[in-house]
Design a protein around this motif. Structure first.
Motif, short mmCIF file in Angstrom:
data_model
loop_
_atom_site.label_atom_id
_atom_site.label_comp_id
_atom_site.label_asym_id
_atom_site.label_seq_id
_atom_site.Cartn_x
_atom_site.Cartn_y
_atom_site.Cartn_z
N VAL A 168 0.85 -1.19 0.00
CA VAL A 168 0.00 0.00 0.00
C VAL A 168 0.88 1.23 0.00
O VAL A 168 2.05 1.18 0.43
CB VAL A 168 -0.95 0.03 1.22
N SER A 172 -2.90 5.14 3.08
CA SER A 172 -3.82 4.25 2.38
C SER A 172 -5.09 4.11 3.20
O SER A 172 -5.24 4.67 4.29
CB SER A 172 -3.18 2.88 2.15
N THR A 279 -4.47 4.08 -4.43
CA THR A 279 -4.96 2.78 -3.97
C THR A 279 -6.47 2.83 -3.93
O THR A 279 -7.07 3.90 -3.96
CB THR A 279 -4.39 2.43 -2.57
#
Length: 835
Positions: A168, A172, A279
């Motif tokens: 990540v 995130s 993300t």
């Protein structure tokens, strides 16, 4: 978010080590340090087979896993995570020799950040940039933890759910929660849907930002309907935050409702972008509303729904809890095909895969924490309960299938501590109840069997086992009605009977006259599961046959159809499962109340449920696994058919026995039963049934034995080679005149000397080396190429006493391996055969 399942390239060692350095030091000592690491794949449990060992207690202690990972995080300053979907029961995680995290609790998910440790490990020259990772799991029993070892299930050890390597960005999304406000839908439903129904969808999220970075983030929230069409988009720009943050509220006009018949799912994708990368998290959700009517039934989306349920343990033949996604899907499809619209996940948080499938298939869920039996420990014990409840609610928040959070099971059962304080248990139950509603306002709380707490939670189930642990099954409706009138919301969890697969009888248990009856007589009490002592009861005195089980199910389901006040009931349990508290079962250490065996082999009961619960036409003649029936030549016998069709015609040896109309009030078999005499020897039965102009058929063949038999004296073995190379060995019991004894129920122990391997430890009728005869026979499979079991001449089974009365031997080729298969009937006979 980028991730991959870490399935292959693992090694496992079962046992304790002096420290994590012993995981790796063998690479320096080479052959001078011989820890027997074995190659394995995840998910894995080191108790996959020993929980069904009839002679030894299953292993509780440390188990180690190791691998070397290729780590290539594509994000600048990105975080590298290990996401565990479940590992039991306590876990320590190491990168090389550095402990990077730990977790207590065998059933909830957890994540370990290995970013900094990975960077250090990649500098170790001998690993060429790979990252050595070790996981220590430990299922050693500790009184101040849950679950108790007094429970009717094993505390498995191992990394028995999927483990994921996740990349990540530095900032995130930790989780996304979707909350549907259906108050307008409920009001519209109550008004008869005369106005336009709407639903608001609130999207909340939490960040993972361990470095507390403060750069701006941009978020895009996108909703799609079940066809994939985008129906709403929202954009947010803000600074990073702590805790949960409401991102947007979206109004849905005329939403399609999620139901058990039509489980419509929407999706919500939250994409996050910052200077550290992009993300996204995608979650599915459904729109539905429900209510347990006070002193009344259950309603889903404003309409009464009888909850037809079962239960599930994470347990399977040969793997224990370490079921793959494909295996879990097969099991959940079986449950749905049985006709269930509800499941209680006993007695712990289960795999996210299970919940996803419940959403997809339309199965409502009661999920609970493993505060089960034993009493109430100290503050650490209580904090674990709080932590596991919080984790379960957070991790499974978005599943529309879940309607109840279970707070406990059989909390009136004391044993783990030298004190038992009902008021303390009540106070703590109230804490969990309040915590549940604080974390999730949209669902209710529930417990089973703790009378002194039934006024605290939202939905209560007493322990009614009419016809098994207490009372008789014809008292079922009255027992439920009495309990129903004592609480605001009654839900009957757990009913059924142990039944040994393939054991059938011509006449079921008839000792009802000796069983206490009356108010409360059907409520289970501590110790009722034991096979000795206490009042007369079917579980102690009955035959444990499929025949009785089907008879009981038939009565229960017939009653439930007419109980218009009933919210629902759930049979315990869908599948046979391993348990440490039942060493005296016909298959030792097996709870045998399943509708299917531990390997999904269907028992006859599966079709009884289908005949009441399913819509697609089906028909099943009882007795497919009853190759021999017995009686006198002119005796009238009952042929039973289970079907959801309106009518059926039965044929015996090509001659019609007439047409019967289905009537669920006509017990047994809803009127689909025929009384007739059989021909001695082979008989052929066929049924033709009809529903909505659709024809379905079933047929079976059995041998009708009219010869009477005496005391069993002789055990005979036969072998049959299978297409896959295995050999099926069957033991059958005969009297001194060579007449088969179809009601023999002695314990038989199989053993093997020489090359090959018994395929045992599976907890099935054909996968257990110690098992009671089922209708006079028992069997097991042998893998002739499975490795050396014992030296020729050494015994591979534990003698249980009694003379060796019969032996069957055959000559073998001098150049071929010799395997001697033995079956010993305790106190009776021993048979040998070369395979």
């Amino acid at each position: 978010m980028l991730g991959q399942r870490l399935i292959q390239n693992w090694e496992h060692y079962c046992g304790s080590l002096g420290g994590v350095w012993e995981v790796w030091r063998g690479e320096k000592l080479q052959n001078h340090y011989n820890v027997p690491w074995k190659e394995t794949e995840l998910p894995h449990s080191y108790n996959a087979l020993d929980t069904m060992d009839p002679d030894n207690k299953y292993y509780q202690g440390q188990g180690w896993y190791r691998t070397k990972l290729e780590v290539n995080n594509p994000y600048p300053r990105g975080r590298t995570l290990l996401h565990f979907e479940g590992a039991g029961q306590r876990s320590n995680v190491y990168v090389y020799t550095q402990q990077v995290g730990e977790h207590l609790g065998g059933y909830d998910e957890f994540t370990i950040d290995i970013t900094e440790a990975t960077a250090q490990a990649q500098t170790i020259e001998r690993y060429d940039g790979k990252v050595p990772v070790a996981v220590m799991c430990d299922n050693t029993r500790e009184l101040e933890t849950i679950p108790s070892d007094a429970n009717d299930f094993h505390l498995y050890g191992g990394v028995y759910r999927y483990l994921n390597l996740v990349y990540v960005p530095a900032v995130s999304l930790e989780h996304v929660h979707i909350e549907t406000n259906t108050s307008n839908l409920q009001e519209t439903a109550e008004a008869g849907f005369h106005s336009k129904p709407t639903c608001s969808v609130k999207v909340r999220a939490a960040l993972y930002n361990p470095e507390l970075l403060s750069d701006n983030v941009q978020l895009t929230i996108q909703l799609k309907d079940h066809t994939g069409k985008v129906i709403a988009v929202s954009n947010v720009s803000c600074m990073p935050w702590e805790g949960d943050k409401e991102l947007t509220v979206i109004e849905l006009d005329s939403p399609q409702l999620w139901s058990t018949d039509r489980p419509v799912l929407y999706s919500c994708t939250v994409a996050l972008s910052s200077v550290y990368g992009e993300t996204a998290v995608k979650e599915k959700f459904g729109v539905r509303f429900f209510a347990f009517i006070k002193q009344g039934p259950f309603k889903l989306n404003g309409e009464r729904l009888l909850l037809r349920g079962t239960h599930r343990h994470e347990d399977h033949a040969g793997v224990g809890p370490a079921m793959t996604e494909a295996m879990i899907r097969e099991e959940m499809l079986l449950i749905k095909s049985m006709g269930a619209n509800f499941i209680r996940l006993g007695h712990y948080q289960q795999s996210r895969i299970v919940l996803n499938l419940c959403d997809e298939l339309g199965i409502l869920v009661w999920e609970e924490i493993p505060w089960c039996r034993g009493g109430l420990g100290g503050e650490a014990y209580r904090q674990q309960c709080r932590d596991m409840l919080s984790a379960m609610i957070s991790q499974h928040y978005n599943h529309p299938s879940i309607i109840l959070w279970g707070l406990g099971n059989e909390n009136d059962w004391e044993c783990d501590f030298d004190y038992f304080d009902q008021e303390q248990i009540r106070g703590f139950m109230k804490q969990l109840h309040d915590l549940s509603h604080q974390l999730d306002e949209g669902r209710l709380t529930a417990i089973r069997r703790c009378e002194f707490c039934k006024d605290i939670i939202d939905v209560y189930s007493p322990s009614i086992w009419a016809g098994w642990y207490r009372g008789i099954y014809t008292d079922y409706e009255g027992s439920c009605r009495t309990a129903f009138e004592q609480v605001d919301t009654f839900f009957h969890m757990e009913w059924g009977a142990d039944n040994l697969a393939t054991r059938h009888v011509e006449q079921t248990y008839t000792g009802f006259a000796y069983i206490p009856r009356g108010d409360g007589a059907a409520e289970e009490r501590d110790g009722d599961y034991l096979l000795t002592g206490g009042d007369s009861r079917v579980s102690r005195d009955g035959d444990w046959s499929e025949t009785y089980f089907c008879e009981m199910i038939d009565w229960y389901l017939k009653c439930q159809e007419g109980m218009d006040w009933l919210t629902g009931a759930a049979q315990w349990s869908f599948k046979d499962f391993a348990t440490p508290v039942r060493p005296d079962s016909p298959i030792p250490y097996l709870n045998m109340k399943g509708v299917v065996e531990r390997d999904w082999t269907k028992k006859e009961a599966f079709y009884v449920f289908q005949s009441y619960w399913t819509k697609d036409p089906m028909v099943r003649i009882y007795g497919h696994t009853m190759p021999v029936r017995w009686g006198t030549q002119e005796e009238l016998k009952c042929l039973k058919v289970y079907s959801n069709c309106s009518k059926a015609e039965l044929f015996l040896n090509g001659v019609s026995l007439g047409v019967r109309q289905r009537d669920s009030n006509d017990f047994p078999c809803a009127g689909l039963r025929w009384h007739t005499s059989f021909n001695p020897g082979i008989n052929h039965v066929q049924v033709i049934a009809e529903k909505d102009d659709i024809i379905v058929k079933d047929e079976l063949v059995f041998n009708y034995q009219t010869e009477s038999w005496g005391e069993p004296t002789e055990l005979k073995l036969t072998t049959e080679k299978q297409d896959d190379g295995r050999i099926y060995v069957e033991a059958r019991m005969f009297d001194e005149k060579g007449v088969f004894c179809p009601n023999a129920a002695h314990f038989v122990r199989f053993g093997l000397c020489g090359d090959g391997r018994l395929l045992d430890g599976l907890g099935t009728i054909h996968g257990s080396r110690l098992v009671q005869l089922a209708s006079g026979h028992a069997g097991i499979y042998v893998d002739p190429q499975g490795g050396r079991q014992a030296a020729i001449g050494e015994t591979a089974f534990v003698s249980a006493g009694g003379p060796s009365i019969a032996a069957v031997k055959a000559s073998t080729h001098a150049y071929k391996p010799v395997s001697v298969l033995s079956a010993k009937c305790e106190g009776m006979a021993t048979a040998f055969i070369n395979i």
